[in-house]
Design a protein around this motif. Structure first.
Motif, PDB file in Angstrom:
ATOM      1  N   UNK A  55       6.344 -25.606   6.184  1.00 26.70           N
ATOM      2  CA  UNK A  55       6.837 -26.748   6.938  1.00 26.70           C
ATOM      3  C   UNK A  55       7.281 -27.830   5.962  1.00 26.70           C
ATOM      4  N   UNK A  56       8.482 -28.337   6.184  1.00 30.81           N
ATOM      5  CA  UNK A  56       9.067 -29.353   5.310  1.00 30.81           C
ATOM      6  C   UNK A  56       9.406 -30.569   6.159  1.00 30.81           C
ATOM      7  N   UNK A  57       8.807 -31.717   5.850  1.00 23.42           N
ATOM      8  CA  UNK A  57       9.049 -32.953   6.597  1.00 23.42           C
ATOM      9  C   UNK A  57       9.968 -33.863   5.788  1.00 23.42           C
ATOM     10  N   UNK A  58      10.879 -34.545   6.483  1.00 15.95           N
ATOM     11  CA  UNK A  58      11.866 -35.407   5.838  1.00 15.95           C
ATOM     12  C   UNK A  58      11.796 -36.812   6.411  1.00 15.95           C
ATOM     13  N   UNK A  59      12.470 -37.731   5.735  1.00 19.14           N
ATOM     14  CA  UNK A  59      12.444 -39.131   6.156  1.00 19.14           C
ATOM     15  C   UNK A  59      13.161 -39.361   7.482  1.00 19.14           C
ATOM     16  N   UNK A  60      14.141 -38.513   7.775  1.00 22.31           N
ATOM     17  CA  UNK A  60      14.858 -38.672   9.032  1.00 22.31           C
ATOM     18  C   UNK A  60      15.403 -37.324   9.512  1.00 22.31           C
ATOM     19  N   UNK A  61      15.797 -37.306  10.765  1.00 28.72           N
ATOM     20  CA  UNK A  61      16.266 -36.070  11.388  1.00 28.72           C
ATOM     21  C   UNK A  61      17.584 -35.596  10.780  1.00 28.72           C
ATOM     22  N   UNK A  83      16.813 -33.580   7.649  1.00 24.03           N
ATOM     23  CA  UNK A  83      16.230 -32.296   8.049  1.00 24.03           C
ATOM     24  C   UNK A  83      17.316 -31.362   8.569  1.00 24.03           C
ATOM     25  N   UNK A  84      18.241 -31.899   9.349  1.00 24.14           N
ATOM     26  CA  UNK A  84      19.324 -31.082   9.891  1.00 24.14           C
ATOM     27  C   UNK A  84      20.224 -30.557   8.772  1.00 24.14           C
ATOM     28  N   UNK A  85      20.527 -31.401   7.768  1.00 25.51           N
ATOM     29  CA  UNK A  85      21.358 -30.943   6.649  1.00 25.51           C
ATOM     30  C   UNK A  85      20.690 -29.804   5.893  1.00 25.51           C
ATOM     31  N   UNK A  86      19.388 -29.933   5.640  1.00 27.42           N
ATOM     32  CA  UNK A  86      18.663 -28.869   4.934  1.00 27.42           C
ATOM     33  C   UNK A  86      18.660 -27.598   5.786  1.00 27.42           C
ATOM     34  N   UNK A  87      18.334 -27.721   7.058  1.00 24.80           N
ATOM     35  CA  UNK A  87      18.299 -26.551   7.937  1.00 24.80           C
ATOM     36  C   UNK A  87      19.666 -25.878   8.010  1.00 24.80           C
ATOM     37  N   UNK A 147      11.069  -5.005   4.784  1.00 29.41           N
ATOM     38  CA  UNK A 147       9.667  -5.418   4.685  1.00 29.41           C
ATOM     39  C   UNK A 147       9.412  -6.872   5.038  1.00 29.41           C
ATOM     40  N   UNK A 148      10.465  -7.677   5.163  1.00 27.71           N
ATOM     41  CA  UNK A 148      10.283  -9.093   5.500  1.00 27.71           C
ATOM     42  C   UNK A 148      11.345  -9.554   6.479  1.00 27.71           C
ATOM     43  N   UNK A 149      11.011 -10.631   7.181  1.00 33.35           N
ATOM     44  CA  UNK A 149      11.991 -11.334   8.005  1.00 33.35           C
ATOM     45  C   UNK A 149      11.534 -12.780   8.101  1.00 33.35           C
ATOM     46  N   UNK A 150      12.483 -13.647   8.395  1.00 34.29           N
ATOM     47  CA  UNK A 150      12.173 -15.069   8.484  1.00 34.29           C
ATOM     48  C   UNK A 150      12.868 -15.675   9.687  1.00 34.29           C
ATOM     49  N   UNK A 151      12.255 -16.724  10.209  1.00 32.32           N
ATOM     50  CA  UNK A 151      12.884 -17.528  11.251  1.00 32.32           C
ATOM     51  C   UNK A 151      12.866 -18.967  10.786  1.00 32.32           C
ATOM     52  N   UNK A 152      13.816 -19.737  11.288  1.00 33.21           N
ATOM     53  CA  UNK A 152      13.942 -21.133  10.896  1.00 33.21           C
ATOM     54  C   UNK A 152      13.995 -21.986  12.151  1.00 33.21           C
ATOM     55  N   UNK A 153      13.234 -23.060  12.166  1.00 36.81           N
ATOM     56  CA  UNK A 153      13.241 -23.985  13.299  1.00 36.81           C
ATOM     57  C   UNK A 153      13.441 -25.403  12.801  1.00 36.81           C
ATOM     58  N   UNK A 154      14.203 -26.156  13.544  1.00 36.85           N
ATOM     59  CA  UNK A 154      14.422 -27.573  13.270  1.00 36.85           C
ATOM     60  C   UNK A 154      13.835 -28.351  14.432  1.00 36.85           C
ATOM     61  N   UNK A 155      12.938 -29.274  14.138  1.00 38.66           N
ATOM     62  CA  UNK A 155      12.315 -30.092  15.176  1.00 38.66           C
ATOM     63  C   UNK A 155      12.269 -31.532  14.684  1.00 38.66           C
ATOM     64  N   UNK A 173      15.072 -23.811   0.059  1.00 45.22           N
ATOM     65  CA  UNK A 173      14.923 -25.167   0.603  1.00 45.22           C
ATOM     66  C   UNK A 173      14.995 -26.198  -0.525  1.00 45.22           C
ATOM     67  N   UNK A 174      14.385 -25.923  -1.653  1.00 44.84           N
ATOM     68  CA  UNK A 174      14.433 -26.864  -2.786  1.00 44.84           C
ATOM     69  C   UNK A 174      15.864 -27.082  -3.262  1.00 44.84           C
ATOM     70  N   UNK A 175      16.662 -26.028  -3.316  1.00 42.61           N
ATOM     71  CA  UNK A 175      18.067 -26.165  -3.719  1.00 42.61           C
ATOM     72  C   UNK A 175      18.832 -26.983  -2.701  1.00 42.61           C
ATOM     73  N   UNK A 176      18.591 -26.728  -1.410  1.00 36.12           N
ATOM     74  CA  UNK A 176      19.263 -27.492  -0.357  1.00 36.12           C
ATOM     75  C   UNK A 176      18.891 -28.975  -0.442  1.00 36.12           C
ATOM     76  N   UNK A 177      17.630 -29.254  -0.742  1.00 31.34           N
ATOM     77  CA  UNK A 177      17.203 -30.656  -0.885  1.00 31.34           C
ATOM     78  C   UNK A 177      17.905 -31.319  -2.072  1.00 31.34           C
ATOM     79  N   UNK A 178      17.944 -30.620  -3.208  1.00 28.31           N
ATOM     80  CA  UNK A 178      18.597 -31.201  -4.389  1.00 28.31           C
ATOM     81  C   UNK A 178      20.088 -31.394  -4.154  1.00 28.31           C
ATOM     82  N   UNK A 179      20.725 -30.447  -3.488  1.00 24.94           N
ATOM     83  CA  UNK A 179      22.162 -30.574  -3.203  1.00 24.94           C
ATOM     84  C   UNK A 179      22.415 -31.781  -2.302  1.00 24.94           C
TER      85      UNK A 179
END
Length: 82
Positions: free
Chosen positions: A8-14, A17-21, A35-43, A70-76
């Protein structure tokens, strides 16, 4: 899938968060494997990535991948426009 972990990654504003998602969402289907799968949710101001895996090795690899994505998306998002 036998194992699950939630990141879970919390941001200062929605908006941030939307840009990262939006940046990492295309990877959900691209990096899914046998062997793996992922889901992503924005709330609001939070992005949640749930990684499911058949075994612990695959779970660890999936978690590492998603943390890096996620770290790359945050830095970008922090980069100043040219």
């Amino acid at each position: 899938m036998n194992h699950e972990a939630v990141l879970s990654f919390a941001y200062d504003d929605a908006q941030r968060a939307r840009r990262v998602a939006d940046s990492v969402r295309p990877e959900v289907d691209e990096i899914a494997g046998d062997r793996t799968r992922a889901t992503l949710e924005l709330d609001g101001d939070a992005v949640t990535v749930t990684v499911e895996a058949e075994d612990l090795t695959a779970l660890r690899a999936g978690l590492n991948t998603w943390q890096r994505l996620v770290a790359v998306a945050e830095r970008a998002g922090d980069a100043a426009p040219a």
